[in-house]
Motif scaffolding. Structure first.
Motif, mmCIF file in Angstrom:
data_model
loop_
_atom_site.group_PDB
_atom_site.id
_atom_site.type_symbol
_atom_site.label_atom_id
_atom_site.label_comp_id
_atom_site.label_asym_id
_atom_site.label_seq_id
_atom_site.Cartn_x
_atom_site.Cartn_y
_atom_site.Cartn_z
ATOM 1 N N ASP A 81 -7.064 0.348 8.664
ATOM 2 C CA ASP A 81 -7.285 1.431 9.516
ATOM 3 C C ASP A 81 -8.393 2.042 9.326
ATOM 4 O OD1 ASP A 81 -5.250 0.932 11.309
ATOM 5 O OD2 ASP A 81 -3.818 2.013 10.189
ATOM 6 N N GLY A 82 -9.482 1.778 8.235
ATOM 7 C CA GLY A 82 -10.566 2.514 7.631
ATOM 8 C C GLY A 82 -10.298 3.961 7.520
ATOM 9 N N PHE A 83 -8.952 4.411 6.981
ATOM 10 C CA PHE A 83 -8.806 5.488 6.333
ATOM 11 C C PHE A 83 -9.469 6.091 4.916
ATOM 12 C CE2 PHE A 83 -5.631 7.709 3.368
ATOM 13 C CZ PHE A 83 -5.730 9.146 4.248
ATOM 14 N N ARG A 84 -9.876 7.046 4.735
ATOM 15 C CA ARG A 84 -10.675 7.280 3.408
ATOM 16 C C ARG A 84 -9.922 8.500 2.782
ATOM 17 N NH1 ARG A 84 -11.888 2.865 3.297
ATOM 18 N NH2 ARG A 84 -13.684 1.988 4.209
ATOM 19 N N PRO A 85 -8.871 8.233 1.914
ATOM 20 C CA PRO A 85 -8.327 9.236 1.189
ATOM 21 C C PRO A 85 -9.264 10.030 0.517
ATOM 22 C CG PRO A 85 -8.137 7.055 -0.161
ATOM 23 C CD PRO A 85 -8.823 6.911 1.254
ATOM 24 N N ASP A 86 -8.795 11.527 0.472
ATOM 25 C CA ASP A 86 -9.672 12.580 -0.224
ATOM 26 C C ASP A 86 -9.255 12.673 -1.776
ATOM 27 O OD1 ASP A 86 -7.158 13.868 -0.360
ATOM 28 O OD2 ASP A 86 -7.914 15.190 1.245
ATOM 29 N N ARG A 87 -9.541 13.417 -2.462
ATOM 30 C CA ARG A 87 -9.413 13.217 -4.083
ATOM 31 C C ARG A 87 -7.759 13.655 -4.165
ATOM 32 N NH1 ARG A 87 -13.144 18.503 -5.831
ATOM 33 N NH2 ARG A 87 -11.737 20.015 -4.133
ATOM 34 N N TRP A 88 -7.334 14.585 -3.445
ATOM 35 C CA TRP A 88 -5.823 14.696 -3.572
ATOM 36 C C TRP A 88 -4.924 13.827 -3.187
ATOM 37 C CZ3 TRP A 88 -6.158 18.406 -6.759
ATOM 38 C CH2 TRP A 88 -7.095 19.345 -6.819
ATOM 39 N N ASP A 89 -5.298 13.004 -1.986
ATOM 40 C CA ASP A 89 -4.537 11.764 -1.794
ATOM 41 C C ASP A 89 -4.356 10.801 -2.998
ATOM 42 O OD1 ASP A 89 -4.130 12.591 0.827
ATOM 43 O OD2 ASP A 89 -6.186 11.478 1.405
ATOM 44 N N VAL A 90 -5.736 10.689 -3.873
ATOM 45 C CA VAL A 90 -5.747 9.864 -4.957
ATOM 46 C C VAL A 90 -4.982 10.369 -5.913
ATOM 47 C CG1 VAL A 90 -7.356 9.030 -6.577
ATOM 48 C CG2 VAL A 90 -7.954 8.830 -4.153
ATOM 49 N N VAL A 91 -5.050 11.788 -6.313
ATOM 50 C CA VAL A 91 -4.459 12.318 -7.405
ATOM 51 C C VAL A 91 -2.897 12.226 -7.269
ATOM 52 C CG1 VAL A 91 -3.877 14.482 -8.400
ATOM 53 C CG2 VAL A 91 -5.939 13.904 -8.149
ATOM 54 N N GLY A 92 -2.258 12.466 -6.067
ATOM 55 C CA GLY A 92 -1.132 12.446 -5.827
ATOM 56 C C GLY A 92 -0.352 11.082 -5.905
ATOM 57 N N ALA A 93 -1.387 10.032 -5.239
ATOM 58 C CA ALA A 93 -0.964 8.699 -5.626
ATOM 59 C C ALA A 93 -0.718 8.152 -7.088
ATOM 60 C CB ALA A 93 -1.800 7.709 -4.764
ATOM 61 N N LEU A 94 -1.823 8.778 -7.976
ATOM 62 C CA LEU A 94 -1.668 8.451 -9.446
ATOM 63 C C LEU A 94 -0.515 9.007 -9.951
ATOM 64 C CD1 LEU A 94 -5.480 8.537 -9.922
ATOM 65 C CD2 LEU A 94 -4.114 6.496 -10.022
ATOM 66 N N ILE A 95 -0.352 10.331 -9.544
ATOM 67 C CA ILE A 95 1.078 10.962 -10.200
ATOM 68 C C ILE A 95 2.284 9.989 -9.865
ATOM 69 C CG2 ILE A 95 2.230 13.134 -9.864
ATOM 70 C CD1 ILE A 95 -0.154 14.623 -9.607
ATOM 71 N N SER A 96 2.430 9.748 -8.767
ATOM 72 C CA SER A 96 3.410 8.857 -8.189
ATOM 73 C C SER A 96 3.536 7.682 -8.876
ATOM 74 C CB SER A 96 3.601 8.492 -6.661
ATOM 75 O OG SER A 96 2.735 7.815 -6.317
ATOM 76 N N LEU A 97 2.662 6.932 -9.347
ATOM 77 C CA LEU A 97 2.644 5.709 -9.866
ATOM 78 C C LEU A 97 3.041 5.891 -11.420
ATOM 79 C CD1 LEU A 97 -0.237 3.966 -8.456
ATOM 80 C CD2 LEU A 97 1.992 3.247 -8.281
ATOM 81 N N VAL A 98 2.642 7.010 -12.092
ATOM 82 C CA VAL A 98 3.114 7.561 -13.369
ATOM 83 C C VAL A 98 4.552 7.763 -13.266
ATOM 84 C CG1 VAL A 98 2.894 9.402 -14.997
ATOM 85 C CG2 VAL A 98 0.653 8.613 -14.169
ATOM 86 N N GLY A 99 5.096 8.346 -12.084
ATOM 87 C CA GLY A 99 6.572 8.298 -11.926
ATOM 88 C C GLY A 99 7.032 7.132 -11.980
ATOM 89 N N VAL A 100 6.749 6.102 -11.209
ATOM 90 C CA VAL A 100 7.246 4.741 -11.190
ATOM 91 C C VAL A 100 7.339 4.279 -12.444
ATOM 92 C CG1 VAL A 100 6.835 2.432 -10.505
ATOM 93 C CG2 VAL A 100 6.280 4.369 -8.913
ATOM 94 N N GLY A 101 6.282 4.243 -13.448
ATOM 95 C CA GLY A 101 6.110 3.689 -14.767
ATOM 96 C C GLY A 101 7.267 4.350 -15.768
ATOM 97 N N ILE A 102 7.374 5.720 -15.436
ATOM 98 C CA ILE A 102 8.479 6.502 -16.294
ATOM 99 C C ILE A 102 10.055 5.888 -15.858
ATOM 100 C CG2 ILE A 102 9.483 8.597 -16.687
ATOM 101 C CD1 ILE A 102 6.384 9.678 -16.439
ATOM 102 N N ILE A 103 9.942 6.161 -14.512
ATOM 103 C CA ILE A 103 11.456 5.659 -14.057
ATOM 104 C C ILE A 103 11.790 3.996 -14.186
ATOM 105 C CG2 ILE A 103 12.710 5.078 -11.887
ATOM 106 C CD1 ILE A 103 11.278 7.506 -10.678
ATOM 107 N N MET A 104 10.877 3.341 -14.296
ATOM 108 C CA MET A 104 11.301 1.790 -14.541
ATOM 109 C C MET A 104 10.948 1.414 -15.693
ATOM 110 S SD MET A 104 12.377 0.626 -11.700
ATOM 111 C CE MET A 104 12.288 -1.042 -11.889
ATOM 112 N N TYR A 105 10.144 1.908 -16.596
ATOM 113 C CA TYR A 105 9.728 1.129 -17.806
ATOM 114 C C TYR A 105 9.796 1.862 -19.016
ATOM 115 C CZ TYR A 105 7.843 -1.698 -13.810
ATOM 116 O OH TYR A 105 7.797 -2.230 -12.812
ATOM 117 N N ALA A 106 10.324 3.045 -18.890
ATOM 118 C CA ALA A 106 10.826 3.860 -20.184
ATOM 119 C C ALA A 106 11.919 3.168 -21.016
ATOM 120 C CB ALA A 106 11.199 5.382 -19.708
ATOM 121 N N PRO A 107 11.473 3.327 -22.211
ATOM 122 C CA PRO A 107 12.758 2.586 -23.062
ATOM 123 C C PRO A 107 13.864 3.469 -22.873
ATOM 124 C CG PRO A 107 10.921 3.886 -24.496
ATOM 125 C CD PRO A 107 10.499 3.855 -22.978
ATOM 126 N N ARG A 108 15.014 2.651 -22.846
ATOM 127 C CA ARG A 108 16.382 3.353 -22.844
ATOM 128 C C ARG A 108 17.272 2.873 -23.766
ATOM 129 N NH1 ARG A 108 14.506 3.338 -17.647
ATOM 130 N NH2 ARG A 108 14.899 5.104 -16.375
#
Length: 108
Positions: A81-108
């Motif tokens: 759609d030609g959407f251009r995320p701003d820096r806060w969109d990018v920061v939020g997405a990166l934070i969410s991906l860090v959360g994915v990594g912690i939730i799924m791949y942290a040692p248990r």
């Protein structure tokens, strides 16, 4: 195992976000029932793909997928759609991906 999980997250995102986009296009952009039907099929396929995650816990997989969905939706919007995320969109997405990594791949 982690590579399989990441590939499944990518495929699930493609199906769910793509399916929702097809329904959106069918309804909001008046492209018709074929687009809507294809979207419904893709959304159903997403459910099957998510079920193949190696982790046996539904709640964990779907919680982590939420972060993948956030980042994937922004990427989809850029490509489709030609959407251009701003820096806060990018920061939020990166934070969410860090959360994915912690939730799924942290040692248990």
């Amino acid at each position: 195992m982690m590579l399989k999980s990441i590939a499944l997250f990518f495929l699930a995102a493609l199906l769910e976000i793509g399916g929702a986009w097809l329904v959106w296009q069918g309804l909001r952009e008046h492209r018709g029932w074929l687009w809507i039907g294809a979207g419904v099929i893709a959304l159903g396929a997403y459910g099957f793909v998510a079920a193949f995650q190696p982790d046996p816990h539904f709640g964990r997989v779907l919680a982590a997928y939420g972060g993948v969905f956030i980042a994937g939706s922004l990427v989809w919007g850029m490509i489709a759609d030609g959407f251009r995320p701003d820096r806060w969109d990018v920061v939020g997405a990166l934070i969410s991906l860090v959360g994915v990594g912690i939730i799924m791949y942290a040692p248990r």
